[in-house]
Design a protein around this motif. Structure first.
Motif, mmCIF file in Angstrom:
data_model
loop_
_atom_site.group_PDB
_atom_site.id
_atom_site.type_symbol
_atom_site.label_atom_id
_atom_site.label_comp_id
_atom_site.label_asym_id
_atom_site.label_seq_id
_atom_site.Cartn_x
_atom_site.Cartn_y
_atom_site.Cartn_z
ATOM 1 N N ALA A 38 8.446 -9.008 6.316
ATOM 2 C CA ALA A 38 8.866 -7.678 5.851
ATOM 3 C C ALA A 38 7.823 -6.650 6.246
ATOM 4 O O ALA A 38 6.626 -6.857 6.049
ATOM 5 C CB ALA A 38 9.077 -7.682 4.338
ATOM 6 N N VAL A 39 8.300 -5.523 6.804
ATOM 7 C CA VAL A 39 7.420 -4.424 7.154
ATOM 8 C C VAL A 39 8.102 -3.120 6.770
ATOM 9 O O VAL A 39 9.303 -2.943 7.008
ATOM 10 C CB VAL A 39 7.054 -4.442 8.660
ATOM 11 N N ASN A 40 7.356 -2.227 6.139
ATOM 12 C CA ASN A 40 7.951 -0.975 5.663
ATOM 13 C C ASN A 40 6.965 0.168 5.920
ATOM 14 O O ASN A 40 5.929 0.270 5.274
ATOM 15 C CB ASN A 40 8.261 -1.083 4.164
ATOM 16 N N PHE A 41 7.330 1.019 6.891
ATOM 17 C CA PHE A 41 6.571 2.231 7.174
ATOM 18 C C PHE A 41 7.459 3.462 6.984
ATOM 19 O O PHE A 41 7.215 4.508 7.581
ATOM 20 C CB PHE A 41 6.018 2.195 8.603
ATOM 21 N N GLY A 42 8.498 3.327 6.165
ATOM 22 C CA GLY A 42 9.442 4.417 5.963
ATOM 23 C C GLY A 42 8.821 5.637 5.297
ATOM 24 O O GLY A 42 7.821 5.532 4.583
ATOM 25 N N ASP A 43 9.432 6.795 5.522
ATOM 26 C CA ASP A 43 9.029 8.053 4.900
ATOM 27 C C ASP A 43 7.565 8.389 5.189
ATOM 28 O O ASP A 43 6.780 8.698 4.299
ATOM 29 C CB ASP A 43 9.290 8.002 3.394
ATOM 30 N N ASN A 44 7.197 8.291 6.481
ATOM 31 C CA ASN A 44 5.879 8.706 6.932
ATOM 32 C C ASN A 44 6.042 9.759 8.026
ATOM 33 O O ASN A 44 7.103 10.391 8.134
ATOM 34 C CB ASN A 44 5.088 7.489 7.432
ATOM 35 N N PHE A 53 3.565 0.308 3.907
ATOM 36 C CA PHE A 53 2.797 1.543 3.768
ATOM 37 C C PHE A 53 3.747 2.736 3.624
ATOM 38 O O PHE A 53 3.448 3.828 4.065
ATOM 39 C CB PHE A 53 1.893 1.746 4.986
ATOM 40 N N GLN A 54 4.877 2.529 3.003
ATOM 41 C CA GLN A 54 5.882 3.583 2.837
ATOM 42 C C GLN A 54 5.301 4.798 2.107
ATOM 43 O O GLN A 54 4.479 4.665 1.201
ATOM 44 C CB GLN A 54 7.076 3.023 2.058
ATOM 45 N N SER A 55 5.732 5.993 2.535
ATOM 46 C CA SER A 55 5.397 7.248 1.849
ATOM 47 C C SER A 55 3.887 7.421 1.668
ATOM 48 O O SER A 55 3.388 7.641 0.564
ATOM 49 C CB SER A 55 6.094 7.320 0.480
ATOM 50 N N PHE A 57 0.828 -1.200 0.000
ATOM 51 C CA PHE A 57 0.000 0.000 0.000
ATOM 52 C C PHE A 57 0.866 1.255 0.000
ATOM 53 O O PHE A 57 0.422 2.326 0.403
ATOM 54 C CB PHE A 57 -0.882 -0.008 1.266
ATOM 55 N N LYS A 58 2.106 1.164 -0.421
ATOM 56 C CA LYS A 58 3.001 2.319 -0.324
ATOM 57 C C LYS A 58 2.751 3.329 -1.449
ATOM 58 O O LYS A 58 2.065 3.029 -2.434
ATOM 59 C CB LYS A 58 4.458 1.875 -0.324
ATOM 60 N N TYR A 59 3.310 4.516 -1.259
ATOM 61 C CA TYR A 59 3.215 5.607 -2.240
ATOM 62 C C TYR A 59 1.776 6.022 -2.532
ATOM 63 O O TYR A 59 1.416 6.316 -3.666
ATOM 64 C CB TYR A 59 3.947 5.254 -3.538
ATOM 65 N N ASN A 60 0.944 6.019 -1.498
ATOM 66 C CA ASN A 60 -0.356 6.690 -1.548
ATOM 67 C C ASN A 60 -0.207 7.934 -0.671
ATOM 68 O O ASN A 60 -0.533 7.914 0.517
ATOM 69 C CB ASN A 60 -1.461 5.764 -1.038
ATOM 70 N N GLN A 61 0.295 8.988 -1.252
ATOM 71 C CA GLN A 61 0.783 10.125 -0.480
ATOM 72 C C GLN A 61 -0.301 10.879 0.285
ATOM 73 O O GLN A 61 0.000 11.682 1.156
ATOM 74 C CB GLN A 61 1.553 11.073 -1.390
ATOM 75 N N HIS A 62 -1.571 10.635 -0.027
ATOM 76 C CA HIS A 62 -2.654 11.331 0.666
ATOM 77 C C HIS A 62 -3.463 10.376 1.544
ATOM 78 O O HIS A 62 -4.566 10.721 1.974
ATOM 79 C CB HIS A 62 -3.572 12.007 -0.352
ATOM 80 N N LEU A 63 -2.909 9.204 1.813
ATOM 81 C CA LEU A 63 -3.641 8.217 2.599
ATOM 82 C C LEU A 63 -3.920 8.743 4.013
ATOM 83 O O LEU A 63 -5.054 8.794 4.463
ATOM 84 C CB LEU A 63 -2.858 6.909 2.666
ATOM 85 N N GLN A 100 13.120 -8.026 7.153
ATOM 86 C CA GLN A 100 13.261 -6.669 6.612
ATOM 87 C C GLN A 100 12.359 -5.724 7.392
ATOM 88 O O GLN A 100 11.173 -6.002 7.579
ATOM 89 C CB GLN A 100 12.864 -6.622 5.129
ATOM 90 N N ILE A 101 12.932 -4.608 7.808
ATOM 91 C CA ILE A 101 12.150 -3.611 8.514
ATOM 92 C C ILE A 101 12.669 -2.225 8.128
ATOM 93 O O ILE A 101 13.877 -1.979 8.109
ATOM 94 C CB ILE A 101 12.238 -3.830 10.051
ATOM 95 N N TYR A 102 11.748 -1.334 7.767
ATOM 96 C CA TYR A 102 12.120 0.000 7.312
ATOM 97 C C TYR A 102 11.237 1.017 8.011
ATOM 98 O O TYR A 102 10.050 0.818 8.168
ATOM 99 C CB TYR A 102 11.938 0.132 5.796
#
Length: 307
Positions: A281-287, A260-262, A235-241, A305-307
């Protein structure tokens, strides 16, 4: 007289063999559907593979037999009954198809898999797709489709749908909620906007959900936690989520991939994330998250992997 009868018999047999390659014929309804498909997608301008992949499509001959002993290009599998064959898998990836899929495709009554990615197809899926009960797999990514057809609502048998990289400029419609057999749904890299319909919770068979690279709003839906088979969420790169990470996600303890990055997410990560025994793997980077990763993450032996 005997010679004449023998000559007629030989000529008849020769004609029959030329029409029935390998003793099998292609259903006339399939041939008609393929010809409609060919004409509707600019068949004269298709980019063909070398002959080792099979002969080019040709409807000018009286011996048209796409499912013959040497199947036409793109026709990967046929299924036969009493020597009459139907197309089961159609794969025309990157053949330079240009146009819309014709309504007459419903005549391919045995079609189970349709793969037409990396072309220039546009519009939406024809309504007749809702009458194709054997069609369970559609890979139609990297085209110019502009919407999600209402026909999908009648495709309760479809298990795999990939529409990545199209031009869908609308919210996800509730017709998707009737696709009870879906295990894989990917609509990444479109322009989907608005919030996700809450009725998606009805997709109890869905394992993989891909919505990366859209304009979805309304936060991470809490109903994700009630989707009993969900294993992977991209679900990443949904900048208005926006919004926060709902603790209801922890109900899906079998999740293995979560990103859910970015996506303008704020708040803290719930401590209950430590209950994800299979999360790799979990990615919540750039939030806009605050605090630190919960210490419970340290006990997650499957996490690589974790970001």
């Amino acid at each position: 007289m005997v010679y004449q009868n023998f000559l007629v018999l030989v000529l008849t047999a020769a004609c029959w063999c030329s029409v029935v390659s390998g003793g099998k014929t292609t259903a006339s309804s399939d041939i008609l559907a393929l010809e409609y498909f060919y004409n509707a997608t600019g068949g004269d301008n298709w980019i063909w593979r070398p002959s080792v992949y099979g002969p080019r499509w040709d409807f000018s001959s009286s011996t048209v037999n796409p499912c013959g002993e040497i199947q036409w290009q793109g026709i990967h599998t046929c299924t036969c009954s009493h020597d009459v064959c139907s197309v089961m898998k159609l794969d025309l990836t990157a053949y330079n198809l240009f146009g819309t899929l014709p309504e007459e495709m419903y005549l391919l009554s045995g079609l189970q898999r349709l793969e037409v990615q990396d072309n220039r197809l546009y519009g939406t899926l024809p309504s007749s797709f809702g009458t194709m009960p054997l069609l369970t797999w559609m890979l139609i990514s990297s085209n110019h489709f502009t919407g999600i057809s209402p026909a999908l609502g009648a495709m309760s048998h479809l298990s795999y749908l990939d529409m990545n990289g199209n031009l869908i400029h609308e919210p996800l419609p509730s017709v998707l909620c009737s696709m009870y057999a879906l295990t894989y749904l990917s609509l990444q890299s479109n322009y989907i906007n608005g919030t996700l319909p809450s009725c998606m919770v009805q997709l109890s068979a869905l394992e993989n959900l891909g919505l990366t690279g859209n304009n979805i709003t309304g936060g991470i839906p809490s109903f994700f936690g009630d989707m009993s088979s969900l294993d992977s969420i991209a679900f990443k790169y949904n900048q208005h989520l926006g919004g926060t990470v709902p603790s209801s996600l922890c109900s899906r303890s079998t999740l293995s991939y979560l990103t859910f990055q970015s996506s303008s997410i704020s708040g803290t990560l719930p401590a209950c994330f430590g209950d994800f025994s299979l999360l790799a793997a979990v990615n919540f980077g750039d939030n806009r998250l605050s605090g630190s990763f919960p210490s419970e993450f340290c006990s997650m032996s499957s996490l690589t992997q974790i970001y």
